[in-house]
Design an enzyme around this catalytic site. Structure first.
Site, PDB file in Angstrom:
ATOM      1  N   HIS A 123       0.869  -1.183   0.000  1.00 39.44           N
ATOM      2  CA  HIS A 123       0.000   0.000   0.000  1.00 39.44           C
ATOM      3  C   HIS A 123       0.906   1.233   0.000  1.00 39.44           C
ATOM      4  CE1 HIS A 123      -2.739   2.967   1.894  1.00 39.44           C
ATOM      5  NE2 HIS A 123      -3.740   2.178   1.535  1.00 39.44           N
ATOM      6  N   ASP A 200       3.170  -4.582   7.566  1.00 46.49           N
ATOM      7  CA  ASP A 200       1.934  -3.814   7.514  1.00 46.49           C
ATOM      8  C   ASP A 200       0.768  -4.786   7.719  1.00 46.49           C
ATOM      9  OD1 ASP A 200      -0.382  -2.505   6.826  1.00 46.49           O
ATOM     10  OD2 ASP A 200       0.367  -1.694   4.935  1.00 46.49           O
ATOM     11  N   GLN A 203      -4.521  -5.233   6.915  1.00 49.04           N
ATOM     12  CA  GLN A 203      -5.569  -6.116   6.367  1.00 49.04           C
ATOM     13  C   GLN A 203      -5.534  -7.504   6.992  1.00 49.04           C
ATOM     14  OE1 GLN A 203      -7.965  -5.110   4.440  1.00 49.04           O
ATOM     15  NE2 GLN A 203      -7.188  -3.140   3.726  1.00 49.04           N
ATOM     16  N   LYS A 226     -10.453  -0.824  10.465  1.00 53.84           N
ATOM     17  CA  LYS A 226     -10.780  -1.971   9.604  1.00 53.84           C
ATOM     18  C   LYS A 226     -11.129  -3.196  10.452  1.00 53.84           C
ATOM     19  CE  LYS A 226      -7.401  -0.335   6.251  1.00 53.84           C
ATOM     20  NZ  LYS A 226      -8.087   0.275   5.109  1.00 53.84           N
ATOM     21  N   CYS A 365      -4.796   2.702  -3.595  1.00 52.95           N
ATOM     22  CA  CYS A 365      -3.522   3.162  -3.012  1.00 52.95           C
ATOM     23  C   CYS A 365      -2.409   2.156  -3.281  1.00 52.95           C
ATOM     24  CB  CYS A 365      -3.632   3.422  -1.524  1.00 52.95           C
ATOM     25  SG  CYS A 365      -4.866   4.652  -1.109  1.00 52.95           S
TER      26      CYS A 365
HETATM   27  N1  PMP Z   1      -1.834  -0.539   4.504  1.00 54.39           N
HETATM   28  C1  PMP Z   1      -2.819  -1.273   3.986  1.00 54.39           C
HETATM   29  C2  PMP Z   1      -2.492  -2.647   3.441  1.00 54.39           C
HETATM   30  C3  PMP Z   1      -4.116  -0.773   3.943  1.00 54.39           C
HETATM   31  O1  PMP Z   1      -5.098  -1.490   3.411  1.00 54.39           O
HETATM   32  C4  PMP Z   1      -4.385   0.512   4.482  1.00 54.39           C
HETATM   33  C5  PMP Z   1      -5.781   1.098   4.464  1.00 54.39           C
HETATM   34  N2  PMP Z   1      -6.339   1.215   3.179  1.00 54.39           N
HETATM   35  C6  PMP Z   1      -3.320   1.234   5.026  1.00 54.39           C
HETATM   36  C7  PMP Z   1      -2.071   0.678   5.029  1.00 54.39           C
HETATM   37  C8  PMP Z   1      -3.516   2.600   5.595  1.00 54.39           C
HETATM   38  O2  PMP Z   1      -4.270   2.544   6.753  1.00 54.39           O
HETATM   39  P1  PMP Z   1      -4.797   3.889   7.422  1.00 54.39           P
HETATM   40  O3  PMP Z   1      -5.355   4.719   6.313  1.00 54.39           O
HETATM   41  O4  PMP Z   1      -5.835   3.425   8.366  1.00 54.39           O
HETATM   42  O5  PMP Z   1      -3.649   4.533   8.085  1.00 54.39           O
END
Ligand code: PMP
Length: 407
Positions: A123, A200, A203, A226, A365
């Protein structure tokens, strides 16, 4: 998942009872943000109605109540992921957590000639902070590639772990493909070579039991919204000694022991060293309630339920003409990216919305991953344990209808 009444579980989520465009809502966008059970909503509500005060400052009753509840969340969250509470920094989410690692650990440990190794499926939250730090330090980014099914090419990843690699960033679960990466094995290889690892887990936490101690990484980041918690919550875990070696990222109140204008300020111990300013108190107390809720069901039961839903969804989607699933790795969470021949992902999502189905469309993203698959965008159906087999049927019917509309 015998013994659990999943209809009753679903009834815990007030929002799932609503309609959109006159149709019952089918919420298949939980990878974007998850829905909240009533217990979480009520906990946040009760905090503001009866307990609201700042943490760690006041000696009065409300101040102690707020501090106790806030710290109780840290403990509960730590137990949930099998780490010590004093190794868990509460943050606004994964984005903040990884930026903390990049600016605190990265700026003081990376230099010209060093390599930051990332996977193609990261991401942007696990790419852009490293780009910013590489710009400042002269370190370079290297990318580990994937197999066409969207799984990591582990041989290539291990081969890329050359002596100049100082940091490895890897997603536990891909937000686009659903691929579950073997992070424990990957971190073992990295550790053998003295590479610091940041996983990370955004998910992963919503879908499965995560035992951070067993993974053996150096840093693990995750986000609360999430996993049934409020937005603006999350955490960074790091080993105590590592946290102690790191300089502050943000300065302000809460993160100091003593501020002296004539000499160096004495910083607080971790985790508070990294929690400058007033945190999202109500949100984190709500996240504590979310973790209690998830633990009440059991993450293994949730994983089993979602595996059933994913199998059903995947099979039915394959029956839709012209539909292509992107990401078909053997080990997947309930996240399915797809495209329909001749339709742009946004048009598809817009037409599905009119049928009551919420899916995300776009690059999620993850521009480098889109490039790998040669597409500008995908549609993504992402499920949670509160979804149902009936919703999958409704989604498939909507897909057929949309396909007819698109000719
Ligand atoms: N890493 C991953 C794999 C994600 O799916 C997300 C959320 N879309 C994020 C990072 C970022 O998380 P946050 O916007 O809650 O900081």
């Amino acid at each position: 998942t015998a013994g659990i009444d999943w209809d009753r579980v679903r009834a815990d989520f007030p929002l799932l009872r609503r309609e959109v465009h006159g149709k019952p809502l089918v919420y298949f966008d939980s990878a974007n943000t998850g829905q909240k059970p009533a217990s979480v909503i009520e906990t946040v509500d009760a905090f503001y109605r009866r307990h609201n005060a700042n943490v760690s400052r006041a000696v009065h009753a409300l101040g102690s109540e707020a501090t106790e509840s806030y710290e109780a969340t840290r403990t509960r969250l730590a137990q949930h992921v099998n780490v010590a509470a004093n190794e868990l920094v509460l943050t606004s989410g994964t984005t903040f957590a990884i930026n903390l690692v990049a600016y605190s650990w990265g700026l003081s440990n990376l230099k010209a000639g060093d390599v930051v190794l990332l996977t193609r499926m990261e991401h942007h939250a696990n790419i852009v902070p490293w780009q910013l730090i590489c710009e400042r330090t002269g370190a370079k980014i290297r990318v580990a590639e994937l197999h066409p099914d969207g799984s990591l090419d582990l041989d290539a990843l291990h081969a890329a772990m050359t002596p100049d690699v100082k940091l490895l960033g890897v997603a536990h679960v891909s937000n686009v493909l659903g691929t579950i990466n073997p992070v424990a094995a990957i971190c073992r290889e990295a550790r053998k070579r003295g590479i610091t690892t940041v996983v990370d887990g955004s998910q992963a936490l919503p879908h499965m039991t995560v035992d951070i101690a067993a993974i053996g990484c150096d840093f693990y980041a995750f986000t609360g919204h999430k996993m049934c918690g409020p937005t603006g919550t999350g955490a960074l875990w790091a080993r105590r000694a590592l946290l102690e070696s790191m300089p502050p990222f943000l300065g302000g109140g809460e993160m100091i022991k003593e501020v002296r204008l004539d000499e160096a300020t004495i910083f607080n111990d971790p985790p508070h060293r990294f929690e400058a300013g007033t945190p999202n108190i109500a949100g984190h107390i709500g996240l504590g309630a979310a973790v209690a809720y998830l633990d009440g069901i059991g993450m293994d039961a949730i994983a089993a339920r979602e595996a059933e839903l994913l199998a059903h969804l995947t099979e039915e989607m394959q029956s839709v003409d012209g539909l292509r699933i992107i990401g078909t790795a053997a080990k997947k969470a309930a996240v399915v990216s797809f495209l329909v021949e001749g339709a742009h992902a946004h048009d598809l999502a817009t037409l599905l919305d009119l049928e009551g189905v919420a899916v995300r469309s776009g690059h999620h993203c993850a521009h480098p991953l889109m490039k790998f698959f040669g597409v500008p965008a995908t549609c993504r159906a992402s499920l949670a344990f509160y979804n149902t087999h009936d919703e999958i049927e409704a989604f498939i019917a909507a897909l057929h209808k949309v396909r007819r509309l698109l000719g």
